[in-house]
Design a protein around this motif. Structure first.
Motif, PDB file in Angstrom:
ATOM      1  N   MET A   1       0.807  -1.037  -0.022  1.00 40.67           N
ATOM      2  CA  MET A   1       0.116   0.164   0.132  1.00 40.67           C
ATOM      3  C   MET A   1       0.996   1.333   0.196  1.00 40.67           C
ATOM      4  SD  MET A   1      -2.505   1.365   0.260  1.00 40.67           S
ATOM      5  CE  MET A   1      -4.256   0.468   1.263  1.00 40.67           C
ATOM      6  N   VAL A   2       0.445   2.228  -0.813  1.00 42.20           N
ATOM      7  CA  VAL A   2       1.288   3.221  -0.636  1.00 42.20           C
ATOM      8  C   VAL A   2       0.898   4.591  -0.459  1.00 42.20           C
ATOM      9  CG1 VAL A   2       1.875   5.077  -2.395  1.00 42.20           C
ATOM     10  CG2 VAL A   2       2.514   2.617  -3.157  1.00 42.20           C
ATOM     11  N   LYS A   3       0.996   5.702   0.278  1.00 46.16           N
ATOM     12  CA  LYS A   3       0.447   6.693   1.382  1.00 46.16           C
ATOM     13  C   LYS A   3       0.664   7.422   1.040  1.00 46.16           C
ATOM     14  CE  LYS A   3      -1.212   3.285   4.953  1.00 46.16           C
ATOM     15  NZ  LYS A   3      -1.109   4.045   6.644  1.00 46.16           N
ATOM     16  N   VAL A   4      -0.556   8.159   0.722  1.00 50.10           N
ATOM     17  CA  VAL A   4      -0.177   9.705   0.203  1.00 50.10           C
ATOM     18  C   VAL A   4      -0.499  11.079   1.760  1.00 50.10           C
ATOM     19  CG1 VAL A   4      -0.053  11.498  -1.479  1.00 50.10           C
ATOM     20  CG2 VAL A   4       0.146   9.618  -1.847  1.00 50.10           C
ATOM     21  N   LEU A   5      -0.021  11.657   2.212  1.00 51.80           N
ATOM     22  CA  LEU A   5      -0.528  12.696   3.357  1.00 51.80           C
ATOM     23  C   LEU A   5      -0.880  14.186   2.399  1.00 51.80           C
ATOM     24  CD1 LEU A   5      -2.059  13.438   5.875  1.00 51.80           C
ATOM     25  CD2 LEU A   5       0.000  13.762   6.328  1.00 51.80           C
ATOM     26  N   PHE A   6      -1.488  14.444   2.167  1.00 46.14           N
ATOM     27  CA  PHE A   6      -1.170  16.202   1.611  1.00 46.14           C
ATOM     28  C   PHE A   6      -1.609  17.136   2.601  1.00 46.14           C
ATOM     29  CE2 PHE A   6      -3.946  13.649  -1.977  1.00 46.14           C
ATOM     30  CZ  PHE A   6      -2.894  13.877  -2.638  1.00 46.14           C
ATOM     31  N   LEU A 147       0.893  12.831 -10.253  1.00 47.33           N
ATOM     32  CA  LEU A 147       1.369  12.079  -8.980  1.00 47.33           C
ATOM     33  C   LEU A 147       1.024  10.618  -9.140  1.00 47.33           C
ATOM     34  CD1 LEU A 147       2.488  11.555  -6.009  1.00 47.33           C
ATOM     35  CD2 LEU A 147      -0.159  12.011  -5.482  1.00 47.33           C
ATOM     36  N   LEU A 148      -0.084  10.225  -9.855  1.00 41.16           N
ATOM     37  CA  LEU A 148      -0.390   8.525  -9.760  1.00 41.16           C
ATOM     38  C   LEU A 148       0.066   8.550 -11.004  1.00 41.16           C
ATOM     39  CD1 LEU A 148      -2.623   6.486  -9.249  1.00 41.16           C
ATOM     40  CD2 LEU A 148      -4.314   7.282 -10.135  1.00 41.16           C
ATOM     41  N   ASP A 149       0.177   8.603 -12.070  1.00 41.51           N
ATOM     42  CA  ASP A 149       1.000   7.835 -13.024  1.00 41.51           C
ATOM     43  C   ASP A 149       2.546   7.865 -12.343  1.00 41.51           C
ATOM     44  OD1 ASP A 149      -0.682   8.260 -14.545  1.00 41.51           O
ATOM     45  OD2 ASP A 149      -0.207  10.218 -15.312  1.00 41.51           O
ATOM     46  N   LYS A 150       3.102   8.926 -11.413  1.00 37.98           N
ATOM     47  CA  LYS A 150       4.575   8.656 -11.042  1.00 37.98           C
ATOM     48  C   LYS A 150       4.285   7.392  -9.956  1.00 37.98           C
ATOM     49  CE  LYS A 150       6.930  11.203  -7.987  1.00 37.98           C
ATOM     50  NZ  LYS A 150       7.512  12.542  -7.878  1.00 37.98           N
ATOM     51  N   ILE A 151       3.278   7.563  -9.297  1.00 37.20           N
ATOM     52  CA  ILE A 151       3.345   6.143  -8.597  1.00 37.20           C
ATOM     53  C   ILE A 151       3.321   5.138  -8.917  1.00 37.20           C
ATOM     54  CG2 ILE A 151       2.090   5.025  -6.308  1.00 37.20           C
ATOM     55  CD1 ILE A 151       1.130   7.653  -5.954  1.00 37.20           C
ATOM     56  N   SER A 153       4.037   4.279 -12.063  1.00 38.48           N
ATOM     57  CA  SER A 153       5.748   3.569 -13.039  1.00 38.48           C
ATOM     58  C   SER A 153       6.583   3.229 -11.808  1.00 38.48           C
ATOM     59  CB  SER A 153       5.916   4.991 -14.097  1.00 38.48           C
ATOM     60  OG  SER A 153       6.650   6.317 -13.139  1.00 38.48           O
ATOM     61  N   GLY A 154       5.705   3.561 -10.820  1.00 39.87           N
ATOM     62  CA  GLY A 154       6.563   3.124  -9.553  1.00 39.87           C
ATOM     63  C   GLY A 154       8.755   3.872  -9.637  1.00 39.87           C
ATOM     64  N   THR A 155       8.447   5.707 -10.308  1.00 36.58           N
ATOM     65  CA  THR A 155       9.193   6.172  -9.836  1.00 36.58           C
ATOM     66  C   THR A 155       9.849   6.759  -8.539  1.00 36.58           C
ATOM     67  OG1 THR A 155       8.476   7.253 -11.004  1.00 36.58           O
ATOM     68  CG2 THR A 155       9.469   6.452 -12.311  1.00 36.58           C
TER      69      THR A 155
END
Ligand code: 4NP
Length: 157
Positions: A1-6, A147-151, A153-155
């Motif tokens: 799970m990738v977790k993002v906080l704005f 951001l979603l594209d970056k996550i 593509s695993g960069t």
């Protein structure tokens, strides 16, 4: 799970919008079980409140529902989240000052860097008219998609 906080100042305009837009994109792409997000404020001025009514109205017109309740950033957030995105430079400075564990500071970055907008940060719309809320959403839609594209593509962050 990738977790993002704005993170913004009050957690009633910019960061709840980013959370709502990001969840919309995650659900659309079927990724809401792999990536989760939340939002918080550097201040506790509006803790427990819904997003600003003007912000909710503008977001809803674009098809985004803002459901979160304001909360303040906590020390555990720096450990818990993988990406901590400050909506403007002062939020970025405040987050760096708040973070007690220097190992986690590399998780903190500025949301605007995800976009091609030539402005220093996502402008605070609180004292602005309608245009301010629209600009916030324009920036946030572009940044969240990137951001979603970056996550995906695993960069690296
Ligand atoms: P936000 O906007 O940081 O995007 O949630 C603001 C909300 C409230 C205030 C300032 C900015 N305030 O001063 O109460």
């Amino acid at each position: 799970m990738v977790k993002v906080l704005f993170v913004c100042l009050g957690n009633i305009c910019r960061s709840p919008s980013a959370e709502g837009v990001m969840y919309h994109l995650l659900r659309k792409e079927g990724l809401d079980k792999q990536v989760c997000c939340d939002s918080a404020g550097t201040s506790g001025f509006h803790v427990g409140q819904q997003a600003d009514e003007r912000m909710r109205d503008h977001a809803e017109r674009r098809g985004f529902k803002l459901l979160s309740l304001s909360r303040q950033v906590e020390q555990d957030d720096f450990e818990e989240y993988d990406y901590i995105l400050a909506m403007d430079e002062s939020n970025y400075i405040d987050l760096n000052n708040l973070c007690k564990n220097s190992a986690y500071k590399s998780k903190i970055s500025q949301f605007i860097e995800l976009t091609n907008f030539k402005v220093p940060g996502v402008p605070d719309p609180y004292y602005d008219g309608d245009d301010g809320f629209e600009v916030v959403l324009d920036i946030i839609e572009e940044g969240c998609q990137n951001l979603l594209d970056k996550i995906k593509s695993g960069t690296s962050k």
